[in-house]
Design a protein around this motif. Sequence first.
Motif, PDB file in Angstrom:
ATOM      1  N   THR A  52      46.422  83.518  29.545  1.00  0.00           N
ATOM      2  CA  THR A  52      46.633  82.202  28.956  1.00  0.00           C
ATOM      3  C   THR A  52      46.604  81.184  30.084  1.00  0.00           C
ATOM      4  N   LEU A  53      45.807  80.123  29.896  1.00  0.00           N
ATOM      5  CA  LEU A  53      45.661  79.142  30.967  1.00  0.00           C
ATOM      6  C   LEU A  53      46.166  77.772  30.511  1.00  0.00           C
ATOM      7  N   PRO A  54      47.290  77.343  31.077  1.00  0.00           N
ATOM      8  CA  PRO A  54      47.755  75.985  30.763  1.00  0.00           C
ATOM      9  C   PRO A  54      46.862  74.979  31.480  1.00  0.00           C
ATOM     10  N   VAL A  55      46.384  73.995  30.734  1.00  0.00           N
ATOM     11  CA  VAL A  55      45.457  73.028  31.325  1.00  0.00           C
ATOM     12  C   VAL A  55      45.976  71.610  31.100  1.00  0.00           C
ATOM     13  N   ILE A  65      35.780  74.212  29.637  1.00  0.00           N
ATOM     14  CA  ILE A  65      36.800  74.818  28.787  1.00  0.00           C
ATOM     15  C   ILE A  65      36.146  75.758  27.779  1.00  0.00           C
ATOM     16  N   ASP A  66      35.016  75.329  27.197  1.00  0.00           N
ATOM     17  CA  ASP A  66      34.300  76.215  26.272  1.00  0.00           C
ATOM     18  C   ASP A  66      33.936  77.520  26.944  1.00  0.00           C
ATOM     19  N   TYR A  67      33.408  77.369  28.181  1.00  0.00           N
ATOM     20  CA  TYR A  67      32.974  78.542  28.931  1.00  0.00           C
ATOM     21  C   TYR A  67      34.153  79.506  29.152  1.00  0.00           C
ATOM     22  N   LEU A  68      35.299  78.946  29.526  1.00  0.00           N
ATOM     23  CA  LEU A  68      36.472  79.789  29.768  1.00  0.00           C
ATOM     24  C   LEU A  68      36.896  80.499  28.487  1.00  0.00           C
ATOM     25  N   GLN A  69      36.875  79.731  27.384  1.00  0.00           N
ATOM     26  CA  GLN A  69      37.288  80.325  26.107  1.00  0.00           C
ATOM     27  C   GLN A  69      36.343  81.444  25.689  1.00  0.00           C
ATOM     28  N   GLN A  70      35.023  81.218  25.938  1.00  0.00           N
ATOM     29  CA  GLN A  70      34.063  82.270  25.592  1.00  0.00           C
ATOM     30  C   GLN A  70      34.337  83.548  26.375  1.00  0.00           C
ATOM     31  N   ASN A  71      34.916  83.377  27.576  1.00  0.00           N
ATOM     32  CA  ASN A  71      35.193  84.548  28.401  1.00  0.00           C
ATOM     33  C   ASN A  71      36.616  85.082  28.228  1.00  0.00           C
ATOM     34  N   GLY A  72      37.207  84.765  27.104  1.00  0.00           N
ATOM     35  CA  GLY A  72      38.472  85.417  26.748  1.00  0.00           C
ATOM     36  C   GLY A  72      39.714  84.780  27.309  1.00  0.00           C
ATOM     37  N   ILE A  73      39.630  83.538  27.788  1.00  0.00           N
ATOM     38  CA  ILE A  73      40.820  82.863  28.288  1.00  0.00           C
ATOM     39  C   ILE A  73      41.392  81.982  27.175  1.00  0.00           C
ATOM     40  N   ASP A  74      42.679  82.140  26.921  1.00  0.00           N
ATOM     41  CA  ASP A  74      43.334  81.256  25.945  1.00  0.00           C
ATOM     42  C   ASP A  74      43.716  79.959  26.642  1.00  0.00           C
ATOM     43  N   ILE A  75      43.274  78.859  26.099  1.00  0.00           N
ATOM     44  CA  ILE A  75      43.598  77.567  26.713  1.00  0.00           C
ATOM     45  C   ILE A  75      44.816  76.979  26.020  1.00  0.00           C
ATOM     46  N   GLU A  76      45.777  76.578  26.852  1.00  0.00           N
ATOM     47  CA  GLU A  76      46.954  75.944  26.281  1.00  0.00           C
ATOM     48  C   GLU A  76      47.055  74.556  26.896  1.00  0.00           C
ATOM     49  N   VAL A 111      48.737  76.345  36.692  1.00  0.00           N
ATOM     50  CA  VAL A 111      48.263  75.278  35.798  1.00  0.00           C
ATOM     51  C   VAL A 111      46.945  74.746  36.349  1.00  0.00           C
ATOM     52  N   LEU A 112      45.952  74.588  35.460  1.00  0.00           N
ATOM     53  CA  LEU A 112      44.669  74.014  35.876  1.00  0.00           C
ATOM     54  C   LEU A 112      44.710  72.513  35.582  1.00  0.00           C
ATOM     55  N   VAL A 113      44.420  71.714  36.611  1.00  0.00           N
ATOM     56  CA  VAL A 113      44.479  70.262  36.446  1.00  0.00           C
ATOM     57  C   VAL A 113      43.072  69.690  36.607  1.00  0.00           C
ATOM     58  N   ILE A 114      42.599  69.018  35.537  1.00  0.00           N
ATOM     59  CA  ILE A 114      41.223  68.488  35.553  1.00  0.00           C
ATOM     60  C   ILE A 114      41.285  66.971  35.644  1.00  0.00           C
ATOM     61  N   PRO A 115      40.586  66.373  36.594  1.00  0.00           N
ATOM     62  CA  PRO A 115      40.633  64.911  36.738  1.00  0.00           C
ATOM     63  C   PRO A 115      39.894  64.244  35.574  1.00  0.00           C
ATOM     64  N   PRO A 143      46.284  88.829  39.622  1.00  0.00           N
ATOM     65  CA  PRO A 143      45.036  89.262  38.969  1.00  0.00           C
ATOM     66  C   PRO A 143      44.505  88.203  38.014  1.00  0.00           C
ATOM     67  N   LYS A 144      45.422  87.491  37.330  1.00  0.00           N
ATOM     68  CA  LYS A 144      44.993  86.450  36.388  1.00  0.00           C
ATOM     69  C   LYS A 144      44.387  85.280  37.140  1.00  0.00           C
ATOM     70  N   VAL A 145      45.054  84.894  38.244  1.00  0.00           N
ATOM     71  CA  VAL A 145      44.542  83.757  39.017  1.00  0.00           C
ATOM     72  C   VAL A 145      43.138  84.063  39.523  1.00  0.00           C
ATOM     73  N   SER A 146      42.949  85.312  40.006  1.00  0.00           N
ATOM     74  CA  SER A 146      41.621  85.594  40.556  1.00  0.00           C
ATOM     75  C   SER A 146      40.575  85.657  39.445  1.00  0.00           C
ATOM     76  N   ARG A 147      40.995  86.058  38.258  1.00  0.00           N
ATOM     77  CA  ARG A 147      40.048  86.083  37.144  1.00  0.00           C
ATOM     78  C   ARG A 147      39.632  84.656  36.767  1.00  0.00           C
ATOM     79  N   ILE A 148      40.623  83.762  36.698  1.00  0.00           N
ATOM     80  CA  ILE A 148      40.312  82.368  36.359  1.00  0.00           C
ATOM     81  C   ILE A 148      39.408  81.763  37.422  1.00  0.00           C
TER      82      ILE A 148
END
Lengths: 402, 239
Positions: A52-55, A65-76, A111-115, A143-148
């Motif tokens: 799960t990736l808090p953004v 974000i679409d790309y991440l979701q397609q690769n199985g990451i839950d966006i919060e 947490v991923l921070v997008i400008p 392991p999660k951080v490296s996957r993201i």
Amino acid sequence: MWSVVTRKELKDALRDRRALAALLLFPLLGPVMIYFMFNMLIDIAEDAVEVTLPVVGAEYAGDLIDYLQQNGIDIENMRLNSRPASEGEFYSQPQLDEISQAIRSRRFDYVLVIPPQFDELIGASRGSNIELHMESTRTTSSPKVSRISSLIDAWSRETAALRLIVRGINPDIISPVSIVRIDVASQQSRVQSILGMVPFFVIMAAFVCGMGVAVDVTAGERERKSLEPLLVNPVPRYTIVIGKWMAAVLFSATGLVLVMILNFFSLSQVPLEEVGIVFNLGRLEIIGVLVTTLPLALFAPSIQIFVGIFAKSFKDAQAYLSFIMLLPMAPFFFNMFNTQDREFWMNFVPMLAQHMLLTDVVRGETPEIIDFILAGTSLLFYSMLFIFGASQLMKKERIIFT
Amino acid sequence: MIEVRHLCKRFRDIVAVDDVGFTARNGAITGLLGHNGAGKSTTLRILYGLLKADQGSAMVDGIDVVTDSLKVQASIGVMTDAHGLNPRLTGREHIEYFARLRGMKEALIQTRIDGLIETLDMGDIAERRAEGFSQGEKMKVCLSRSLVHDPRNLIMDEPTNGLDVMTTRSVRSILQKLKQENKCILLSSHIMQEITALCDEIIVIAEGRVLMQGTLDELARLTRESDLEEAFMKITRQG
């Protein structure tokens, strides 16, 4: 006649709490450790599957974000309550503090921070930073951080390639070499390193479990001044030494068998299939382990008896034997630095040969029969040497009387 | 019978035994008398095969102690200077262990031990662990394990050291009885009364040399002293 000595020493040892404690407690140690380490590993592995990736600012980076979701990451989406950014800054300091606080308080691991102008910059074929806030000391989330991170990298490369194609340039121009990792064993290798501890505990058990007895029947006998009356009996020295040795051997062998039973039990309790490991020890493997290790139960006490006779007291013996205890660790250090393949001479090196055989067996590879025979007989040979040496020492006047 | 001829033993620079020779007959109690460090224990240790003499010979019943040490050890009972009991074994287990090492039959072992427990009044310590045994109790166990196989020859290093009066008397009566059975008994002591009360033949040792040997009367005649203690002082002073 040696059995008279063995029986007496066993009777004595079974009344000795110190020797019994070594016999019964040590074998528990390894299996318990292995059990817990495996469970930890499995927990980590299970967690890595669902990420799960808090953004903050997900709306500014639609494609990514679409790309991440397609690769199985839950966006919060993470809502920030602090003062919004004023003119000229992307995020206000209180907002950034709020993000840091969320990680420190363990609400989130990262947490991923997008400008705000991310999509704009990307659309204009320019570059943009995005920030992944995290705490690097938190190993459970690594392991999660490296996957993201690797997903974001992949998206970035894809985007770059598209830009080049649009301009009629082959994307290979900027990436002449790309490494394709075909990872067949990332999780496996960790499991292997834990399984690698099994031989260590088994070899240690041979040394630890018989030591109390080995010291008591040698240095203890000298300390009690009971060696002189014993040697007055019309019994050859080697008979006495063999009798004492066998008492220690029985303790050592019992410890070995206990360690193995407990190890297999604890491995059978770990849900290994969840990390994709097939660990089935068949009858053949168990026989393999026994054939490999039981000679150790002869060898370890033979050194300890030899060294114990040198020692005038328990204290002396403990000092000498603490060096001997380093021996079982030697093959581990050797294997850590050894990059060459197994060579023929290694079959004759005590402990190293056993370690290699055990490692093979635990990994499910079946060593050749000749390897077992060479390793076993050479151990037997060394044991005989030590027992012969011990018998010679028992003839020395200075050993009998001081 | 024990025969010792020209025995010499040195430990590095120290001469412990210097040309010692004597005979201990069957049916007699022979005593080695000397101060501490006179060479008594060293002589006995050579006899029971744990030390090798540098020179000379020692025979037990005509068998050489060096070339046939196991055979000699089988024909002797030894009470060593060091008692060395194991705190976790009972009195009976100590005696059983040595009897078994000598290859005795299990039934015989138990009858012999029961007899010894009776004679030495060890009923209270036979089934108790040796931890906390008094000096006298330890001695009784040691004495029993040197006698359990009914040896023809008995070698004892300071056998009554640290015993109370009652036990000393029972040890003496055991030794007298063994003497009647025509056993050869060789003991060492630094206690004059011990030697006078027990021994038929006395060998006086000082600084590793035999100064004099003979019966109590002979020694007194030779030194013109009726009291052995006086005789002993006189002899060792001359040496």
